[in-house]
Design an enzyme around this catalytic site. Structure first.
Site, PDB file in Angstrom:
ATOM      1  N   PHE A  27      -4.919  32.447  57.655  1.00  0.00           N
ATOM      2  CA  PHE A  27      -5.232  32.003  59.013  1.00  0.00           C
ATOM      3  C   PHE A  27      -6.683  31.615  59.200  1.00  0.00           C
ATOM      4  O   PHE A  27      -7.236  31.695  60.273  1.00  0.00           O
ATOM      5  CB  PHE A  27      -4.805  33.013  60.080  1.00  0.00           C
ATOM      6  CG  PHE A  27      -4.803  34.428  59.618  1.00  0.00           C
ATOM      7  CD1 PHE A  27      -3.591  35.031  59.296  1.00  0.00           C
ATOM      8  CD2 PHE A  27      -5.968  35.139  59.503  1.00  0.00           C
ATOM      9  CE1 PHE A  27      -3.578  36.329  58.851  1.00  0.00           C
ATOM     10  CE2 PHE A  27      -5.943  36.445  59.061  1.00  0.00           C
ATOM     11  CZ  PHE A  27      -4.742  37.037  58.729  1.00  0.00           C
ATOM     12  N   GLY A  28      -7.310  31.184  58.139  1.00  0.00           N
ATOM     13  CA  GLY A  28      -8.681  30.715  58.283  1.00  0.00           C
ATOM     14  C   GLY A  28      -9.323  30.509  56.940  1.00  0.00           C
ATOM     15  O   GLY A  28      -8.751  30.825  55.910  1.00  0.00           O
ATOM     16  N   ASP A 139      -4.259  45.699  47.812  1.00  0.00           N
ATOM     17  CA  ASP A 139      -4.129  44.353  47.236  1.00  0.00           C
ATOM     18  C   ASP A 139      -5.222  44.101  46.196  1.00  0.00           C
ATOM     19  O   ASP A 139      -5.830  43.032  46.162  1.00  0.00           O
ATOM     20  CB  ASP A 139      -4.176  43.296  48.345  1.00  0.00           C
ATOM     21  CG  ASP A 139      -3.632  41.942  47.882  1.00  0.00           C
ATOM     22  OD1 ASP A 139      -2.900  41.903  46.869  1.00  0.00           O
ATOM     23  OD2 ASP A 139      -3.954  40.926  48.515  1.00  0.00           O
ATOM     24  N   LYS A 141      -6.696  42.990  42.951  1.00  0.00           N
ATOM     25  CA  LYS A 141      -6.384  42.053  41.869  1.00  0.00           C
ATOM     26  C   LYS A 141      -7.657  41.272  41.571  1.00  0.00           C
ATOM     27  O   LYS A 141      -8.580  41.264  42.396  1.00  0.00           O
ATOM     28  CB  LYS A 141      -5.233  41.122  42.274  1.00  0.00           C
ATOM     29  CG  LYS A 141      -5.446  40.390  43.586  1.00  0.00           C
ATOM     30  CD  LYS A 141      -4.234  39.549  43.938  1.00  0.00           C
ATOM     31  CE  LYS A 141      -4.401  38.869  45.284  1.00  0.00           C
ATOM     32  NZ  LYS A 141      -3.225  38.110  45.691  1.00  0.00           N
ATOM     33  N   ASN A 144      -9.421  39.221  44.117  1.00  0.00           N
ATOM     34  CA  ASN A 144     -10.088  39.907  45.219  1.00  0.00           C
ATOM     35  C   ASN A 144     -11.305  40.708  44.773  1.00  0.00           C
ATOM     36  O   ASN A 144     -11.797  41.566  45.498  1.00  0.00           O
ATOM     37  CB  ASN A 144      -9.095  40.807  45.964  1.00  0.00           C
ATOM     38  CG  ASN A 144      -8.126  39.988  46.805  1.00  0.00           C
ATOM     39  OD1 ASN A 144      -8.424  38.845  47.147  1.00  0.00           O
ATOM     40  ND2 ASN A 144      -6.979  40.556  47.131  1.00  0.00           N
ATOM     41  N   ASP A 157     -11.266  41.116  50.681  1.00  0.00           N
ATOM     42  CA  ASP A 157      -9.938  40.974  51.286  1.00  0.00           C
ATOM     43  C   ASP A 157      -9.242  42.302  51.584  1.00  0.00           C
ATOM     44  O   ASP A 157      -8.376  42.752  50.839  1.00  0.00           O
ATOM     45  CB  ASP A 157      -9.039  40.068  50.448  1.00  0.00           C
ATOM     46  CG  ASP A 157      -7.922  39.495  51.307  1.00  0.00           C
ATOM     47  OD1 ASP A 157      -7.705  40.025  52.419  1.00  0.00           O
ATOM     48  OD2 ASP A 157      -7.277  38.520  50.889  1.00  0.00           O
ATOM     49  N   THR A 174      12.754  68.060  57.036  1.00  0.00           N
ATOM     50  CA  THR A 174      13.732  68.944  56.415  1.00  0.00           C
ATOM     51  C   THR A 174      13.609  68.832  54.895  1.00  0.00           C
ATOM     52  O   THR A 174      13.665  67.730  54.360  1.00  0.00           O
ATOM     53  CB  THR A 174      15.154  68.527  56.870  1.00  0.00           C
ATOM     54  OG1 THR A 174      15.133  68.395  58.297  1.00  0.00           O
ATOM     55  CG2 THR A 174      16.185  69.542  56.471  1.00  0.00           C
TER      56      THR A 174
END
Ligand code: PIT
Length: 230
Positions: A27-28, A139, A141, A144, A157, A174
């Protein structure tokens, strides 16, 4: 579109002048920017409000910013400031110049054990810092993990990152219905990051991930089988 004010002049946000695109996300985009007077370089993640709303990502974005704001560590990208406007949210971050660990591994084929150890040390230091602050990255990797001018790792990220609520380790419910990781672990979730560190280390040393398949289901099957056999 977003980089120019309309008259061809580079766009200025706060005290920074935006320049080239460093990366494009869902988104950017992330752009390089320079401080108008000092020339200090920063990376600016531009989050379009309309897109965030359309994709129903408001909570996710808030969470990512909040998490990054709590992190101050030599191997985690620093968040300097958040500039809020009616149309966009600008996340001003530390700029590092040497690209992704991913491209570095690809360029070398595989890394020598000494170099892999050098990265491993920095990665586990960053992951340990996150976990100490109840943050799971989820995430990790080589895409990133960026490298700065000196070749040191910077984690980026935190879009999938989560703060694990305290007391998730409380034995509640339980007994017959408790999942193994709830029984065995002091709160679940952190293990997922350590798994990624294992995959990353394997990738540094061999140039490929251990469980590869074109078919995701087949890939999952390989991962699960290896769990059973080790
Ligand atoms: C840099 C240099 C660069 C890219 C980035 C930062 C990107 C950072 C980033 C951080 C996030 C995220 C996406 C991208 O979700 O080439 O200094 O938290």
């Amino acid at each position: 579109l977003a980089e120019n004010a309309g008259d061809g002049e580079p766009r200025v946000i706060g005290t920074y002048r935006l320049s080239k695109t460093l990366g494009i996300g869902a988104f950017g985009r992330v752009k390089l920017a320079e401080h108008v007077t000092t020339g200090h370089k920063v990376a600016v993640k531009i989050l379009n409000r309309a897109k965030i709303v359309a994709l129903d990502m408001s909570e996710k974005v808030k969470r990512e910013i909040n998490i990054l704001q709590r992190c101050t560590h030599p191997h985690i990208i620093r968040l300097y400031e958040v500039i809020d406007t009616p149309t966009d949210i600008f996340v001003v971050m530390e700029y590092v110049s040497n690209g992704e660990l991913f491209d570095y591994i690809v360029s070398k084929g595989r890394l020598a054990p000494d170099e892999a150890r050098h990265f491993f040390h920095q990665i586990i230091s960053g992951v340990e810092y996150c976990h100490y602050h109840h943050i799971v990255h989820r995430d990790l990797k080589p895409e990133n993990l960026l490298l700065d001018a000196q070749g040191y790792i910077k984690m980026i990220d935190f879009g999938f990152a989560k703060v694990l609520r305290e007391k998730t380790w409380t034995l509640c419910g339980t007994p017959e219905y408790l999942a193994p990781e709830i029984i065995l672990n002091k709160g679940h979730g952190f293990g997922a990051d350590w798994w990624c560190v294992g995959i990353l280390t394997y990738e540094c040393l061999t140039g490929t991930t251990p469980f590869v398949s074109n078919d995701p289901m087949e890939g999952y099957r390989k991962i699960i089988r290896s769990e059973e056999h080790t």
